[in-house]
Design a protein around this motif. Structure first.
Motif, PDB file in Angstrom:
ATOM      1  N   HIS A 137       0.818  -1.214   0.000  1.00 52.01           N
ATOM      2  CA  HIS A 137       0.000   0.000   0.000  1.00 52.01           C
ATOM      3  C   HIS A 137       0.853   1.265   0.000  1.00 52.01           C
ATOM      4  CE1 HIS A 137      -3.755   2.181   0.597  1.00 52.01           C
ATOM      5  NE2 HIS A 137      -3.246   2.803   1.652  1.00 52.01           N
ATOM      6  N   THR A 138       2.014   1.209   0.681  1.00 51.81           N
ATOM      7  CA  THR A 138       2.819   2.415   0.877  1.00 51.81           C
ATOM      8  C   THR A 138       4.225   2.332   0.298  1.00 51.81           C
ATOM      9  OG1 THR A 138       3.731   1.662   2.994  1.00 51.81           O
ATOM     10  CG2 THR A 138       1.598   2.820   3.057  1.00 51.81           C
ATOM     11  N   GLY A 139       4.713   1.119   0.059  1.00 51.40           N
ATOM     12  CA  GLY A 139       6.108   0.956  -0.335  1.00 51.40           C
ATOM     13  C   GLY A 139       7.056   0.844   0.839  1.00 51.40           C
ATOM     14  N   ARG A 140       6.531   0.977   2.062  1.00 53.22           N
ATOM     15  CA  ARG A 140       7.367   0.850   3.271  1.00 53.22           C
ATOM     16  C   ARG A 140       7.139  -0.536   3.858  1.00 53.22           C
ATOM     17  NH1 ARG A 140       5.517   6.197   3.595  1.00 53.22           N
ATOM     18  NH2 ARG A 140       3.869   5.700   5.091  1.00 53.22           N
ATOM     19  N   LYS A 141       8.169  -1.356   3.789  1.00 49.16           N
ATOM     20  CA  LYS A 141       8.038  -2.759   4.163  1.00 49.16           C
ATOM     21  C   LYS A 141       8.593  -3.007   5.557  1.00 49.16           C
ATOM     22  CE  LYS A 141       8.416  -4.240  -0.664  1.00 49.16           C
ATOM     23  NZ  LYS A 141       9.161  -5.089  -1.647  1.00 49.16           N
ATOM     24  N   TYR A 142       7.884  -3.825   6.316  1.00 48.40           N
ATOM     25  CA  TYR A 142       8.302  -4.194   7.668  1.00 48.40           C
ATOM     26  C   TYR A 142       8.196  -5.709   7.824  1.00 48.40           C
ATOM     27  CZ  TYR A 142       7.562   0.782   8.612  1.00 48.40           C
ATOM     28  OH  TYR A 142       7.613   2.156   8.576  1.00 48.40           O
ATOM     29  N   SER A 143       9.087  -6.242   8.669  1.00 46.62           N
ATOM     30  CA  SER A 143       9.069  -7.673   8.975  1.00 46.62           C
ATOM     31  C   SER A 143       9.035  -7.870  10.480  1.00 46.62           C
ATOM     32  CB  SER A 143      10.312  -8.360   8.388  1.00 46.62           C
ATOM     33  OG  SER A 143      10.360  -8.199   6.985  1.00 46.62           O
ATOM     34  N   LEU A 144       8.682  -9.083  10.910  1.00 47.91           N
ATOM     35  CA  LEU A 144       8.643  -9.392  12.337  1.00 47.91           C
ATOM     36  C   LEU A 144      10.035  -9.280  12.948  1.00 47.91           C
ATOM     37  CD1 LEU A 144       6.319 -12.539  12.330  1.00 47.91           C
ATOM     38  CD2 LEU A 144       5.707 -10.112  12.125  1.00 47.91           C
ATOM     39  N   VAL A 145      11.020  -9.709  12.183  1.00 47.90           N
ATOM     40  CA  VAL A 145      12.431  -9.656  12.583  1.00 47.90           C
ATOM     41  C   VAL A 145      13.207  -9.153  11.382  1.00 47.90           C
ATOM     42  CG1 VAL A 145      14.443 -11.061  13.156  1.00 47.90           C
ATOM     43  CG2 VAL A 145      12.264 -11.507  14.280  1.00 47.90           C
ATOM     44  N   GLU A 146      14.098  -8.181  11.599  1.00 44.43           N
ATOM     45  CA  GLU A 146      14.881  -7.650  10.490  1.00 44.43           C
ATOM     46  C   GLU A 146      16.365  -7.750  10.812  1.00 44.43           C
ATOM     47  OE1 GLU A 146      13.453  -3.837   9.281  1.00 44.43           O
ATOM     48  OE2 GLU A 146      11.424  -4.595   8.900  1.00 44.43           O
ATOM     49  N   THR A 147      17.162  -7.919   9.788  1.00 44.20           N
ATOM     50  CA  THR A 147      18.595  -8.108   9.978  1.00 44.20           C
ATOM     51  C   THR A 147      19.371  -6.983   9.301  1.00 44.20           C
ATOM     52  OG1 THR A 147      18.737  -9.514   8.005  1.00 44.20           O
ATOM     53  CG2 THR A 147      18.370 -10.605  10.129  1.00 44.20           C
ATOM     54  N   GLU A 195      10.641 -18.809  15.328  1.00 49.23           N
ATOM     55  CA  GLU A 195      11.238 -19.401  14.136  1.00 49.23           C
ATOM     56  C   GLU A 195      12.093 -18.388  13.395  1.00 49.23           C
ATOM     57  OE1 GLU A 195       7.984 -19.489  14.779  1.00 49.23           O
ATOM     58  OE2 GLU A 195       7.566 -21.619  15.193  1.00 49.23           O
ATOM     59  N   GLU A 196      11.578 -17.145  13.290  1.00 47.03           N
ATOM     60  CA  GLU A 196      12.321 -16.098  12.593  1.00 47.03           C
ATOM     61  C   GLU A 196      13.614 -15.734  13.326  1.00 47.03           C
ATOM     62  OE1 GLU A 196       8.069 -15.860  11.292  1.00 47.03           O
ATOM     63  OE2 GLU A 196       9.112 -16.129  13.197  1.00 47.03           O
ATOM     64  N   MET A 197      13.567 -15.730  14.659  1.00 47.88           N
ATOM     65  CA  MET A 197      14.770 -15.412  15.420  1.00 47.88           C
ATOM     66  C   MET A 197      15.818 -16.515  15.275  1.00 47.88           C
ATOM     67  SD  MET A 197      14.714 -12.436  16.795  1.00 47.88           S
ATOM     68  CE  MET A 197      16.066 -12.599  17.956  1.00 47.88           C
ATOM     69  N   LYS A 198      15.390 -17.754  15.320  1.00 48.84           N
ATOM     70  CA  LYS A 198      16.345 -18.853  15.143  1.00 48.84           C
ATOM     71  C   LYS A 198      17.026 -18.764  13.781  1.00 48.84           C
ATOM     72  CE  LYS A 198      14.578 -22.515  18.160  1.00 48.84           C
ATOM     73  NZ  LYS A 198      13.995 -23.879  18.202  1.00 48.84           N
ATOM     74  N   LYS A 199      16.248 -18.473  12.760  1.00 50.00           N
ATOM     75  CA  LYS A 199      16.813 -18.361  11.413  1.00 50.00           C
ATOM     76  C   LYS A 199      17.790 -17.201  11.328  1.00 50.00           C
ATOM     77  CE  LYS A 199      15.462 -17.833   6.556  1.00 50.00           C
ATOM     78  NZ  LYS A 199      14.318 -17.677   5.611  1.00 50.00           N
ATOM     79  N   ALA A 200      17.433 -16.064  11.924  1.00 51.75           N
ATOM     80  CA  ALA A 200      18.281 -14.877  11.847  1.00 51.75           C
ATOM     81  C   ALA A 200      19.599 -15.067  12.595  1.00 51.75           C
ATOM     82  CB  ALA A 200      17.528 -13.669  12.402  1.00 51.75           C
ATOM     83  N   LEU A 201      19.602 -15.930  13.620  1.00 51.20           N
ATOM     84  CA  LEU A 201      20.792 -16.107  14.457  1.00 51.20           C
ATOM     85  C   LEU A 201      21.521 -17.420  14.202  1.00 51.20           C
ATOM     86  CD1 LEU A 201      19.286 -14.813  17.837  1.00 51.20           C
ATOM     87  CD2 LEU A 201      20.947 -13.616  16.388  1.00 51.20           C
ATOM     88  N   LYS A 202      21.146 -18.136  13.160  1.00 52.78           N
ATOM     89  CA  LYS A 202      21.666 -19.499  12.971  1.00 52.78           C
ATOM     90  C   LYS A 202      23.176 -19.545  12.718  1.00 52.78           C
ATOM     91  CE  LYS A 202      20.396 -19.715   8.041  1.00 52.78           C
ATOM     92  NZ  LYS A 202      21.752 -19.838   7.488  1.00 52.78           N
ATOM     93  N   ASP A 203      23.760 -18.475  12.199  1.00 49.34           N
ATOM     94  CA  ASP A 203      25.197 -18.480  11.911  1.00 49.34           C
ATOM     95  C   ASP A 203      26.023 -17.833  13.012  1.00 49.34           C
ATOM     96  OD1 ASP A 203      25.060 -19.667   9.249  1.00 49.34           O
ATOM     97  OD2 ASP A 203      24.082 -17.804   8.646  1.00 49.34           O
ATOM     98  N   SER A 229      16.216 -19.064  25.961  1.00 49.58           N
ATOM     99  CA  SER A 229      15.256 -20.174  25.905  1.00 49.58           C
ATOM    100  C   SER A 229      15.219 -20.805  24.521  1.00 49.58           C
ATOM    101  CB  SER A 229      13.859 -19.685  26.285  1.00 49.58           C
ATOM    102  OG  SER A 229      13.815 -19.243  27.622  1.00 49.58           O
ATOM    103  N   LEU A 230      15.354 -19.968  23.480  1.00 52.24           N
ATOM    104  CA  LEU A 230      15.336 -20.481  22.108  1.00 52.24           C
ATOM    105  C   LEU A 230      16.443 -21.505  21.876  1.00 52.24           C
ATOM    106  CD1 LEU A 230      14.795 -17.491  19.652  1.00 52.24           C
ATOM    107  CD2 LEU A 230      13.231 -19.363  20.138  1.00 52.24           C
ATOM    108  N   PHE A 231      17.605 -21.248  22.479  1.00 52.90           N
ATOM    109  CA  PHE A 231      18.771 -22.077  22.184  1.00 52.90           C
ATOM    110  C   PHE A 231      19.105 -23.079  23.289  1.00 52.90           C
ATOM    111  CE2 PHE A 231      19.395 -18.397  19.413  1.00 52.90           C
ATOM    112  CZ  PHE A 231      19.670 -19.034  18.214  1.00 52.90           C
TER     113      PHE A 231
END
Length: 282
Positions: A137-147, A195-203, A229-231
């Motif tokens: 709608h606006t061109g401004r994109k947001y995600s639950l977790v961003e890197t 799930e998003e946090m695990k993926k973002a921190l996997k490396d 707790s995630l890890f």
């Protein structure tokens, strides 16, 4: 805002962490533009018939509220085009009386709480859907977790709220100097995007979690509790360092973040839990 005592009108996350388990969807903002955009999104999320839960929109008081920065506002007709007409799903009508919020005896209370828990987790898909719709709608994109920062970095900062932008500058400086540093910015606090946090921190091999609230008597801050707790029990889990900073509006500068990285890299943070910048004579 920070909580008493002593009295403070400045910022940290103590107030919302006291409401952490209220059962609301909770979103954090980094700047004024996000505050505007995601507040509009919050109405669409909360009123979606698949959710019907309050949405807490969290911005850092006294920092973002007193900041001069450019913001792109939308016309009312543009907002109305994004928000569907408000049609309450549940209403009080004297002609059709119902009970709302009656007593929950032990035989039904746990089942009701389980339904509430499931509804909150199910809201995550709606949050993603609405953020995607806002981007279109606006061109401004947001995600639950961003890197940000260097991809697949071995040392990663985790931030939530306005300090994320200060950390970005420090990380850019460190990467320009040849250091291997990344960043994960947490936008959705509840339901926690595990799930998003695990993926973002996997490396990552070392994770520096920034908290802006104490958990008095606890082993670490609220955000660090979630990350640890995630890890827990995971093979090759990263070393997780928790730094509590910026309480009561205490300034956290670019140099502070650079020093945090230096101390973490040099293993100078011994107990993995530090309240940053406390004066020795306080």
């Amino acid at each position: 805002r920070a909580l008493s005592g002593p009295i403070s009108i400045w910022n940290d996350h103590a107030d919302i962490m006291a409401e952490r388990d209220a059962g609301w969807v909770q979103i954090f903002f980094e700047n004024g533009q996000e505050s505007f955009d995601l507040t509009v999104c919050a109405f669409r999320i909360a009123e979606d018939k698949r959710v019907l839960l309050p949405v807490g929109v969290n911005l850092d008081g006294f920092i973002l509220t007193h900041m001069i920065e450019p913001i792109e506002f939308m016309e009312q007709n543009e907002i109305k085009a994004f928000l569907p007409p408000y049609k309450p799903q549940m209403v009080l009508d004297p002609k059709k009386p119902v009970s709302m919020g009656p007593v929950g005896v032990p035989e039904v209370y746990m089942e009701a709480k389980k339904q509430y828990e499931q509804a909150l987790w199910d809201s995550k898909a709606v949050v993603k859907e609405v953020l995607d719709a806002w981007g279109k709608h606006t061109g401004r994109k947001y995600s639950l977790v961003e890197t940000g920062g260097k991809k697949k970095a071995k040392t990663v900062f985790v931030t939530m709220g306005s300090l994320g932008e200060t950390a970005m500058t420090a990380i850019d400086n460190l990467n320009a100097a040849g250091q291997d540093v990344g960043q994960v910015r947490l936008r959705l606090w509840r339901p926690f995007p595990k799930e998003e946090m695990k993926k973002a921190l996997k490396d990552a091999k070392k994770v520096i979690v920034i908290d802006r609230a104490l958990s008095p008597g606890g082993v670490c801050g609220p955000v660090a509790t979630e990350i640890r707790s995630l890890f827990y029990g995971a093979k090759d889990a990263p070393k997780i360092i928790n730094i509590v900073a910026g309480l009561g509006g205490r300034d956290v500068s670019v140099k502070d973040f650079e020093e945090m990285y230096t101390q973490a890299k040099g293993n100078k943070i011994k107990d993995d839990y530090v309240i940053w910048g406390v004066k020795s004579n306080a």
